[in-house]
Design a protein around this motif. Structure first.
Motif, PDB file in Angstrom:
ATOM      1  N   VAL A  84       0.856  -1.178   0.000  1.00  0.00           N
ATOM      2  CA  VAL A  84       0.000   0.000   0.000  1.00  0.00           C
ATOM      3  C   VAL A  84       0.897   1.235   0.000  1.00  0.00           C
ATOM      4  O   VAL A  84       2.038   1.193   0.460  1.00  0.00           O
ATOM      5  CB  VAL A  84      -0.940   0.040   1.225  1.00  0.00           C
ATOM      6  N   SER A  85       0.388   2.325  -0.531  1.00  0.00           N
ATOM      7  CA  SER A  85       1.144   3.573  -0.511  1.00  0.00           C
ATOM      8  C   SER A  85       1.150   4.134   0.905  1.00  0.00           C
ATOM      9  O   SER A  85       0.096   4.323   1.508  1.00  0.00           O
ATOM     10  CB  SER A  85       0.525   4.582  -1.486  1.00  0.00           C
ATOM     11  N   GLU A  86       2.351   4.390   1.444  1.00  0.00           N
ATOM     12  CA  GLU A  86       2.494   4.873   2.812  1.00  0.00           C
ATOM     13  C   GLU A  86       3.369   6.123   2.854  1.00  0.00           C
ATOM     14  O   GLU A  86       4.327   6.252   2.084  1.00  0.00           O
ATOM     15  CB  GLU A  86       3.154   3.811   3.693  1.00  0.00           C
ATOM     16  N   ILE A  87       3.058   7.014   3.759  1.00  0.00           N
ATOM     17  CA  ILE A  87       3.849   8.231   3.944  1.00  0.00           C
ATOM     18  C   ILE A  87       5.249   7.867   4.423  1.00  0.00           C
ATOM     19  O   ILE A  87       5.412   7.071   5.356  1.00  0.00           O
ATOM     20  CB  ILE A  87       3.167   9.164   4.957  1.00  0.00           C
ATOM     21  N   ILE A  88       6.265   8.449   3.762  1.00  0.00           N
ATOM     22  CA  ILE A  88       7.647   8.212   4.176  1.00  0.00           C
ATOM     23  C   ILE A  88       8.366   9.514   4.559  1.00  0.00           C
ATOM     24  O   ILE A  88       9.448   9.466   5.137  1.00  0.00           O
ATOM     25  CB  ILE A  88       8.455   7.479   3.083  1.00  0.00           C
ATOM     26  N   GLU A  89       7.779  10.647   4.219  1.00  0.00           N
ATOM     27  CA  GLU A  89       8.354  11.924   4.640  1.00  0.00           C
ATOM     28  C   GLU A  89       7.244  12.939   4.845  1.00  0.00           C
ATOM     29  O   GLU A  89       6.312  13.020   4.036  1.00  0.00           O
ATOM     30  CB  GLU A  89       9.336  12.474   3.607  1.00  0.00           C
ATOM     31  N   ILE A  90       7.330  13.692   5.931  1.00  0.00           N
ATOM     32  CA  ILE A  90       6.418  14.804   6.191  1.00  0.00           C
ATOM     33  C   ILE A  90       7.256  16.067   6.275  1.00  0.00           C
ATOM     34  O   ILE A  90       8.120  16.190   7.139  1.00  0.00           O
ATOM     35  CB  ILE A  90       5.637  14.611   7.504  1.00  0.00           C
ATOM     36  N   GLY A  91       7.018  16.988   5.358  1.00  0.00           N
ATOM     37  CA  GLY A  91       7.664  18.291   5.415  1.00  0.00           C
ATOM     38  C   GLY A  91       6.690  19.297   5.997  1.00  0.00           C
ATOM     39  O   GLY A  91       5.492  19.264   5.678  1.00  0.00           O
TER      40      GLY A  91
ATOM     41  N   SER B  10      -6.680   3.192   8.200  1.00  0.00           N
ATOM     42  CA  SER B  10      -6.219   1.817   8.007  1.00  0.00           C
ATOM     43  C   SER B  10      -5.349   1.327   9.159  1.00  0.00           C
ATOM     44  O   SER B  10      -5.290   0.118   9.424  1.00  0.00           O
ATOM     45  CB  SER B  10      -5.458   1.688   6.685  1.00  0.00           C
ATOM     46  N   THR B  11      -4.671   2.249   9.853  1.00  0.00           N
ATOM     47  CA  THR B  11      -3.794   1.863  10.955  1.00  0.00           C
ATOM     48  C   THR B  11      -4.398   2.164  12.327  1.00  0.00           C
ATOM     49  O   THR B  11      -3.757   1.948  13.349  1.00  0.00           O
ATOM     50  CB  THR B  11      -2.436   2.585  10.848  1.00  0.00           C
ATOM     51  N   ARG B  12      -5.622   2.698  12.324  1.00  0.00           N
ATOM     52  CA  ARG B  12      -6.314   3.063  13.569  1.00  0.00           C
ATOM     53  C   ARG B  12      -5.475   4.040  14.397  1.00  0.00           C
ATOM     54  O   ARG B  12      -5.369   3.912  15.618  1.00  0.00           O
ATOM     55  CB  ARG B  12      -6.668   1.817  14.373  1.00  0.00           C
ATOM     56  N   THR B  13      -4.903   5.002  13.693  1.00  0.00           N
ATOM     57  CA  THR B  13      -4.097   6.040  14.328  1.00  0.00           C
ATOM     58  C   THR B  13      -4.920   7.312  14.458  1.00  0.00           C
ATOM     59  O   THR B  13      -5.584   7.711  13.496  1.00  0.00           O
ATOM     60  CB  THR B  13      -2.838   6.334  13.484  1.00  0.00           C
TER      61      THR B  13
ATOM     62  N   ASP C  39      -2.481  15.289   0.203  1.00  0.00           N
ATOM     63  CA  ASP C  39      -1.857  15.108   1.512  1.00  0.00           C
ATOM     64  C   ASP C  39      -2.909  14.839   2.582  1.00  0.00           C
ATOM     65  O   ASP C  39      -2.758  13.946   3.421  1.00  0.00           O
ATOM     66  CB  ASP C  39      -1.027  16.346   1.868  1.00  0.00           C
ATOM     67  N   ARG C  40      -3.977  15.622   2.560  1.00  0.00           N
ATOM     68  CA  ARG C  40      -5.064  15.428   3.522  1.00  0.00           C
ATOM     69  C   ARG C  40      -5.707  14.063   3.351  1.00  0.00           C
ATOM     70  O   ARG C  40      -5.960  13.345   4.335  1.00  0.00           O
ATOM     71  CB  ARG C  40      -6.114  16.531   3.341  1.00  0.00           C
ATOM     72  N   ASN C  41      -5.965  13.665   2.111  1.00  0.00           N
ATOM     73  CA  ASN C  41      -6.590  12.371   1.860  1.00  0.00           C
ATOM     74  C   ASN C  41      -5.670  11.210   2.244  1.00  0.00           C
ATOM     75  O   ASN C  41      -6.131  10.181   2.755  1.00  0.00           O
ATOM     76  CB  ASN C  41      -6.989  12.257   0.389  1.00  0.00           C
ATOM     77  N   GLN C  42      -4.369  11.361   1.991  1.00  0.00           N
ATOM     78  CA  GLN C  42      -3.428  10.308   2.347  1.00  0.00           C
ATOM     79  C   GLN C  42      -3.376  10.115   3.860  1.00  0.00           C
ATOM     80  O   GLN C  42      -3.374   8.988   4.355  1.00  0.00           O
ATOM     81  CB  GLN C  42      -2.032  10.643   1.806  1.00  0.00           C
ATOM     82  N   PHE C  43      -3.349  11.215   4.606  1.00  0.00           N
ATOM     83  CA  PHE C  43      -3.383  11.106   6.065  1.00  0.00           C
ATOM     84  C   PHE C  43      -4.676  10.441   6.525  1.00  0.00           C
ATOM     85  O   PHE C  43      -4.657   9.578   7.418  1.00  0.00           O
ATOM     86  CB  PHE C  43      -3.256  12.487   6.713  1.00  0.00           C
TER      87      PHE C  43
END
Length: 205
Positions: free
Chosen positions: A29-36, A118-121, A108-112
């Motif tokens: 799955v596509s996952e965030i790897i960097e947050i600027g 999906s991770t219950r975060t 960015d908003r949709n990815q978060f």
């Protein structure tokens, strides 16, 4: 004093995520790897600080295509924090829950949103989000929403750093936010104003 009173602070956020040029591998799955993240003060028209959070993916790896696009390697992101910890840092250290925030488009908003679900975060951000791409398009009377690099050209600004590097992209988007603010075209980050700009989906630019 934060976004009220003499200071009007915004968080400008840009993320990079695992990606592939020929479709997702099975099970990935596509996952965030960097947050600027760049902090902007609209009252003083300044970019106050820039931050970078590297995030370790759990269900995917960094492809050669992703490295070519972002400059990020698997070895580099392996040294990052987990996604839940990244969200905790956004809330605890960067006032993500209370400070209005900005991204270029809705990706960015949709990815978060997707990854938190999906991770219950717990979702780290508050409701006051502004789509800077939509605001820029409206302010300049454009027919199509431009990518960030094209918007910089239109605004007469130079691209600083590397495109598709989250830290640098957030810094450049912040310059576009200040450009719009100086023109009197930056929308007030209230729920009613933000709703007009946020509704719908958008690409990454």
């Amino acid at each position: 004093m934060d976004s009220t009173g003499a200071r009007r602070l915004l968080n400008v956020v840009d993320v990079e995520a695992t990606c592939w040029d020929r479709g997702q591998p099975p099970g990935a799955v596509s996952e965030i790897i960097e947050i600027g993240l760049t902090v902007v003060d609209l009252a003083t028209a300044e970019r106050l600080a820039r931050h970078r959070i590297l995030v370790r993916p759990a269900r995917s790896t960094v492809s050669a295509f992703c490295t070519e696009l972002t400059g990020l390697t698997q070895h580099e992101v392996d040294g990052g924090v987990g996604f839940a910890e990244a969200c905790r840092l956004l809330a605890a250290e960067h006032h993500a829950g209370s400070r209005p925030w900005v991204s270029w488009g809705d990706y960015d908003r949709n990815q978060f949103t997707r990854q938190c679900q999906s991770t219950r975060t717990p979702y780290p951000f508050g409701r006051h989000h502004t789509n800077a791409k939509a605001a820029f398009t409206e302010a300049h009377g454009l027919r199509k929403r431009p990518g960030m690099a094209q918007a910089l050209e239109i605004a007469g600004l130079r691209l600083e750093g590397r495109h598709h590097r989250g830290e640098d992209d957030a810094w450049n988007i912040a310059a576009l936010v200040l450009h719009l603010s100086e023109r009197g075209a930056w929308p007030d980050p209230t729920p009613a104003a933000a709703k007009k700009l946020v509704c719908g989906t958008d690409g990454t630019g």
